[in-house]
Every structure is written in structure tokens, then in C-alpha cells.
Design a protein around this motif. Structure first.
Motif, PDB file in Angstrom:
ATOM      1  N   THR A 229      95.482  -9.230 -49.615  1.00  0.00           N
ATOM      2  CA  THR A 229      96.809  -9.801 -49.699  1.00  0.00           C
ATOM      3  C   THR A 229      97.337  -9.668 -51.117  1.00  0.00           C
ATOM      4  N   SER A 230      98.634  -9.420 -51.212  1.00  0.00           N
ATOM      5  CA  SER A 230      99.291  -9.325 -52.515  1.00  0.00           C
ATOM      6  C   SER A 230     100.346 -10.414 -52.601  1.00  0.00           C
ATOM      7  N   GLN A 231     100.251 -11.248 -53.621  1.00  0.00           N
ATOM      8  CA  GLN A 231     101.200 -12.337 -53.789  1.00  0.00           C
ATOM      9  C   GLN A 231     101.625 -12.409 -55.250  1.00  0.00           C
ATOM     10  N   SER A 232     102.845 -12.881 -55.466  1.00  0.00           N
ATOM     11  CA  SER A 232     103.361 -12.962 -56.828  1.00  0.00           C
ATOM     12  C   SER A 232     104.157 -14.234 -57.005  1.00  0.00           C
ATOM     13  N   ILE A 233     104.357 -14.605 -58.252  1.00  0.00           N
ATOM     14  CA  ILE A 233     105.108 -15.800 -58.579  1.00  0.00           C
ATOM     15  C   ILE A 233     105.917 -15.540 -59.845  1.00  0.00           C
ATOM     16  N   GLU A 234     107.076 -16.182 -59.926  1.00  0.00           N
ATOM     17  CA  GLU A 234     107.894 -16.140 -61.124  1.00  0.00           C
ATOM     18  C   GLU A 234     108.189 -17.574 -61.546  1.00  0.00           C
ATOM     19  N   ILE A 235     108.064 -17.841 -62.830  1.00  0.00           N
ATOM     20  CA  ILE A 235     108.310 -19.171 -63.382  1.00  0.00           C
ATOM     21  C   ILE A 235     109.314 -19.004 -64.517  1.00  0.00           C
ATOM     22  N   ALA A 236     110.435 -19.693 -64.408  1.00  0.00           N
ATOM     23  CA  ALA A 236     111.549 -19.454 -65.316  1.00  0.00           C
ATOM     24  C   ALA A 236     111.300 -19.975 -66.726  1.00  0.00           C
ATOM     25  N   GLN A 237     110.466 -21.005 -66.886  1.00  0.00           N
ATOM     26  CA  GLN A 237     110.230 -21.620 -68.185  1.00  0.00           C
ATOM     27  C   GLN A 237     108.806 -21.330 -68.667  1.00  0.00           C
ATOM     28  N   PRO A 238     108.583 -21.321 -69.989  1.00  0.00           N
ATOM     29  CA  PRO A 238     107.226 -21.098 -70.507  1.00  0.00           C
ATOM     30  C   PRO A 238     106.231 -22.091 -69.927  1.00  0.00           C
TER      31      PRO A 238
ATOM     32  N   GLY B  10      94.243  -9.964 -53.803  1.00  0.00           N
ATOM     33  CA  GLY B  10      92.944 -10.561 -53.513  1.00  0.00           C
ATOM     34  C   GLY B  10      92.358 -10.068 -52.208  1.00  0.00           C
ATOM     35  N   ARG B  11      91.077 -10.316 -52.035  1.00  0.00           N
ATOM     36  CA  ARG B  11      90.325  -9.871 -50.856  1.00  0.00           C
ATOM     37  C   ARG B  11      89.646 -11.068 -50.208  1.00  0.00           C
ATOM     38  N   ASP B  12      89.835 -11.200 -48.887  1.00  0.00           N
ATOM     39  CA  ASP B  12      89.127 -12.220 -48.102  1.00  0.00           C
ATOM     40  C   ASP B  12      89.345 -13.634 -48.642  1.00  0.00           C
ATOM     41  N   LEU B  13      90.533 -13.902 -49.161  1.00  0.00           N
ATOM     42  CA  LEU B  13      90.817 -15.242 -49.669  1.00  0.00           C
ATOM     43  C   LEU B  13      91.229 -16.152 -48.518  1.00  0.00           C
ATOM     44  N   PRO B  14      90.819 -17.406 -48.534  1.00  0.00           N
ATOM     45  CA  PRO B  14      91.173 -18.314 -47.443  1.00  0.00           C
ATOM     46  C   PRO B  14      92.675 -18.545 -47.386  1.00  0.00           C
ATOM     47  N   PRO B  15      93.217 -18.785 -46.193  1.00  0.00           N
ATOM     48  CA  PRO B  15      94.665 -19.011 -46.059  1.00  0.00           C
ATOM     49  C   PRO B  15      95.137 -20.139 -46.967  1.00  0.00           C
ATOM     50  N   GLY B  16      96.230 -19.900 -47.657  1.00  0.00           N
ATOM     51  CA  GLY B  16      96.825 -20.905 -48.512  1.00  0.00           C
ATOM     52  C   GLY B  16      96.239 -20.990 -49.903  1.00  0.00           C
ATOM     53  N   TYR B  17      95.138 -20.251 -50.157  1.00  0.00           N
ATOM     54  CA  TYR B  17      94.465 -20.388 -51.454  1.00  0.00           C
ATOM     55  C   TYR B  17      95.360 -19.950 -52.608  1.00  0.00           C
ATOM     56  N   LEU B  18      95.912 -18.754 -52.506  1.00  0.00           N
ATOM     57  CA  LEU B  18      96.716 -18.246 -53.609  1.00  0.00           C
ATOM     58  C   LEU B  18      98.009 -19.037 -53.771  1.00  0.00           C
ATOM     59  N   GLU B  19      98.589 -19.454 -52.642  1.00  0.00           N
ATOM     60  CA  GLU B  19      99.821 -20.243 -52.743  1.00  0.00           C
ATOM     61  C   GLU B  19      99.582 -21.500 -53.572  1.00  0.00           C
TER      62      GLU B  19
ATOM     63  N   PRO C 157     116.475 -19.754 -60.664  1.00  0.00           N
ATOM     64  CA  PRO C 157     115.048 -19.483 -60.788  1.00  0.00           C
ATOM     65  C   PRO C 157     114.361 -19.568 -59.442  1.00  0.00           C
ATOM     66  N   LEU C 158     113.274 -18.822 -59.304  1.00  0.00           N
ATOM     67  CA  LEU C 158     112.520 -18.835 -58.062  1.00  0.00           C
ATOM     68  C   LEU C 158     111.916 -20.216 -57.837  1.00  0.00           C
ATOM     69  N   SER C 159     111.965 -20.696 -56.617  1.00  0.00           N
ATOM     70  CA  SER C 159     111.501 -22.050 -56.349  1.00  0.00           C
ATOM     71  C   SER C 159     110.072 -22.097 -55.845  1.00  0.00           C
ATOM     72  N   GLY C 160     109.491 -20.977 -55.521  1.00  0.00           N
ATOM     73  CA  GLY C 160     108.127 -21.016 -55.017  1.00  0.00           C
ATOM     74  C   GLY C 160     107.545 -19.633 -54.917  1.00  0.00           C
ATOM     75  N   LEU C 161     106.427 -19.531 -54.238  1.00  0.00           N
ATOM     76  CA  LEU C 161     105.719 -18.277 -54.106  1.00  0.00           C
ATOM     77  C   LEU C 161     106.479 -17.325 -53.207  1.00  0.00           C
ATOM     78  N   LYS C 162     106.443 -16.049 -53.532  1.00  0.00           N
ATOM     79  CA  LYS C 162     107.019 -15.060 -52.630  1.00  0.00           C
ATOM     80  C   LYS C 162     105.918 -14.112 -52.188  1.00  0.00           C
ATOM     81  N   GLN C 163     105.898 -13.811 -50.919  1.00  0.00           N
ATOM     82  CA  GLN C 163     104.928 -12.865 -50.375  1.00  0.00           C
ATOM     83  C   GLN C 163     105.512 -11.469 -50.528  1.00  0.00           C
ATOM     84  N   THR C 164     104.771 -10.575 -51.189  1.00  0.00           N
ATOM     85  CA  THR C 164     105.294  -9.251 -51.476  1.00  0.00           C
ATOM     86  C   THR C 164     105.154  -8.358 -50.260  1.00  0.00           C
ATOM     87  N   GLN C 165     106.204  -7.598 -49.949  1.00  0.00           N
ATOM     88  CA  GLN C 165     106.137  -6.645 -48.855  1.00  0.00           C
ATOM     89  C   GLN C 165     107.174  -5.560 -49.098  1.00  0.00           C
ATOM     90  N   PRO C 166     106.928  -4.346 -48.601  1.00  0.00           N
ATOM     91  CA  PRO C 166     107.914  -3.298 -48.733  1.00  0.00           C
ATOM     92  C   PRO C 166     109.098  -3.541 -47.815  1.00  0.00           C
TER      93      PRO C 166
END
Length: 366
Positions: free
Chosen positions: A263-272, A340-349, A227-236
Motif C-alpha cells: 500500500t502507498s499512502q501519503s500525508i501533507e501537513i501545512a504547518q511545521p 508498506g508491505r503487509d501492514l495491518p488495516p488502519g496502521y498507516l492512517e 490545507p489537507l485535513s487528513g490522510l489521502k490514499q494515493t492512486q492513479p
């Protein structure tokens, strides 16, 4: 109750090819039961040889498609279409709304959700954005509205690709992918494109797992992967190191300033997820950053629910959750993507990481 009528929002900056694309769509037999809502007949420039008949407020195309103008506000126009349909004066099973070139798509999306009467009969199917390969890069540099349109897109239609070199086109596509990595891109040939690529984008209860994941821009994980252990920053692919929130730290060079605001960010959580934690996260996100959430999409598994649900939000407005009743039993992974737009650094993480936490314990005292 009958299923709501799907609504496609067609937008794109001035000169990006919306008129050419729309005229090509109106020639397609697959549009014969569509109603097209446009801002001004004179502005959109409908091809006269496509018009079968017209009145002051509505045009019937030779293909059978209906076109009408926004007279007053959008809700009034859609209500008028619905009343005419209920009275058997017209027939349609799809709506396409064409916006002005500088329009922010968010208020139109919010109208479809917030208007109590409309929300029963109409539902957003997707946001389709035209992007001019010849001048689009300069437009993104100068106009943040164009960046927002790209960031909110479910599909991006590349226009005027014959006017640029393959290298220029590849660079432009790479830039679009950096702004919105989850939106598939399709090239139009002088406006001609398969309408099937632009419609049927929103998840439905009968959607398959593959369809739901394509909508949320996530890929199913193989069982052998941890399972993913943390946030991943999306990029091509091929873009070097991940961009920071404001374009810092990339080996491919800094993005233009407008692009760096998104910025585009995503997360995966293995359990409900605990329903308490999920409600707290959503409430916190809306209270602190609702205006800057351009799009939020997710397939969410909540403890105690048999099926996951598709979640879709624009700023502080969320569409009713769609239960995915055809989801396979073995996959319980939650996938959430936030642009998101103009979000402060670290906010989404910090925000998305909160979803991994345990629910708060309420202390009871006698």
C-alpha cells in the motif's frame, strides 16, 4: 569534504531486460566516467564489441566506462574501486550496481548507509527497475519479489513494449502505478533510453523545490487551496475508488493478491511539525513496522529549523537528512509518502495522523 559518489541501483526480475538496457547504456558517451558493478560477467552478457580491454577483475569499455564483478561482498568491491580511484589507477564519478533478477534491493541500499567507510564516499542516487511489458504481469502474479522491486523503484523502465498491444501496455502501466504511484515510468526502445532519465534522482542541498517534490512524488499546493485535513490514499487517475490496504473496495476490481500486500499512502501537513512529535513518530514506526516499510520519502519542515530536509528510509535504515537550502520561504508544508508491505488495516492512517498532534506535555513536580 567532497560530495559522495552517486550510486544507481539497477534491478528488475529475471528476463525483464536488464542486460539489454545495460549494454545500451554502456554505448552511451555519457557513461564514460561511470563504474558498473555487476554480479557475474557471464550472466550479464556484455557485448564483446564494446570491450576495449580486460583483466581478471575489471573490464574497460570502448566508451571509457569501467565494469567490475562483485568479488566477495559489495562493500569489498566498492572499497576496492575507491582505493584504485584514490591511487589514480582509474577514474569515475558515478557507480551503477546491477543486481541479480531475484535480488531484494533493500540489503544493498542498507550497505551503502550502514557501512561507515562507504557512507562517506558513496550515496544512493536512485533505484531503477526494469519491467517487462510482455511477461511482467504474470511475473507480478507469481513472484512477490518482483512486486517489492517495483514498490522500491525511483524510476521504472518499461521494456519489450513492442511485443504487446497498446491496450495491454496501458493495463500493465496502470498496474505498476497502483503498486508505486510515485515512480515515473519511461519506455526503452530495445534497451535504448536517455541516461539522464535514470540519474540525478536523489535530492541535494541545492535541489529546487520542483526537483525535491518530484523525488517525493508530491505536487506543490496553490496558496488558495485549504490545507489537507487528513490522510489521502494515493492512486492513479481513472482507477475508480481508492484501494484499501488489501485491494478491497475498488470499483475497478480487486488487485492480484501479491499487489494487494503493498500500500502507498501519503500525508501533507501545512504547518511545521514539532521535533518531539516527529521523533516519537519515527521511533514508533521503526519499532513496530520497520521490516515492512519498503520506502519512506519526505520533505519535512520541523519547528525551529530554517530549511526543510529530505528524509529517505528503507525498512529501519535512514539516509542522513539532506537540508534543502534552496527551498522558498513561503512553503512550510511537510509531505511524507510511505510504501508498506503487509501492514495491518488502519496502521498507516493512525501513524501518519499522529504527526498532526501537539507534543506531549511533561509534568514536573517539586
Amino acid at each position: 569534504m567532497p560530495a559522495p559518489i552517486p550510486v544507481t541501483l539497477l534491478t528488475g526480475f529475471l528476463g525483464s531486460g536488464k542486460t539489454t538496457l545495460l549494454n545500451a547504456l554502456l554505448k552511451d558517451p555519457g557513461m564514460e566516467r561511470a563504474a558498473v558493478v555487476i554480479n557475474e560477467f557471464g550472466e550479464i552478457g556484455l557485448d564483446h564489441d564494446l570491450i576495449e580491454s580486460s583483466t581478471e577483475t575489471m573490464v574497460l569499455m570502448a566508451s571509457g566506462c569501467l565494469c567490475c564483478t562483485v568479488r566477495g561482498d559489495l562493500a569489498e568491491t566498492l572499497n576496492d574501486l575507491r582505493e584504485r580511484r584514490d591511487a589514480s589507477e582509474i577514474a569515475f564519478d558515478r557507480v551503477v550496481i546491477e543486481t541479480t533478477g531475484i535480488a531484494d534491493p533493500a540489503p544493498i541500499v542498507q550497505t551503502l548507509v550502514m557501512d561507515g567507510d562507504l557512507s562517506y564516499d558513496f550515496a544512493l542516487d536512485g533505484v531503477v527497475v526494469t519491467a517487462d511489458a510482455a511477461t511482467g504481469a504474470q511475473t507480478l502474479d507469481k513472484q512477490f519479489e518482483a512486486v517489492q522491486q517495483v514498490a522500491m523503484a525511483d524510476r521504472i523502465v518499461l521494456t519489450k513494449t513492442d511485443l504487446v498491444t497498446p491496450a495491454q501496455l496501458a493495463a500493465f502501466e496502470k498496474r505498476l502505478a497502483a503498486i508505486n504511484p510515485g515512480a515515473p515510468r519511461h519506455r526503452a526502445d530495445h534497451g535504448r533510453i536517455d541516461p539522464a532519465l535514470l540519474f540525478g534522482l536523489a535530492p541535494r542541498p541545492e535541489s529546487t523545490q520542483a526537483q525535491a517534490l518530484a523525488w517525493v512524488a508530491a505536487q506543490p499546493k496553490k496558496a488558495s487551496l485549504p490545507p489537507l485535513s487528513g490522510l489521502k490514499q494515493t492512486q492513479p487517475a481513472g482507477m475508480g475508488q481508492s484501494y484499501g490496504l488489501f485491494g478491497v473496495g475498488s470499483t475497478a476490481g480487486a488487485r492480484p493478491s501479491h499487489d494487494g500486500r503493498v500500500t502507498s499512502q501519503s500525508i501533507e501537513i501545512a504547518q511545521p511539525i514539532s521535533p518531539i512529535v516527529f521523533d516519537l513518530w519515527l521511533e514508533s514506526l521503526m519499532n513496530s513496522a520497520a521490516a515492512d516499510i519498503l520506502r519512506l520519502k519526505g520533505v519535512v519542515h520541523v519547528e525551529g529549523m530554517k530549511h526543510p530536509f529530505a528524509l529517505h528510509g528503507v525498512q529501519h535504515i535512514f539516509h542522513p537528512p539532506v537540508p534543502l537550502t534552496h527551498w522558498p520561504e513561503g512553503d512550510k508544508t511537510t509531505r511524507i509518502v510511505v510504501i508498506g508491505r503487509d501492514l495491518p488495516p488502519g496502521y498507516l492512517e493512525d501513524s501518519l495522523s499522529f504527526l498532526r498532534s501537539a507534543p506531549p506535555v511533561t509534568e514536573h513536580r517539586l
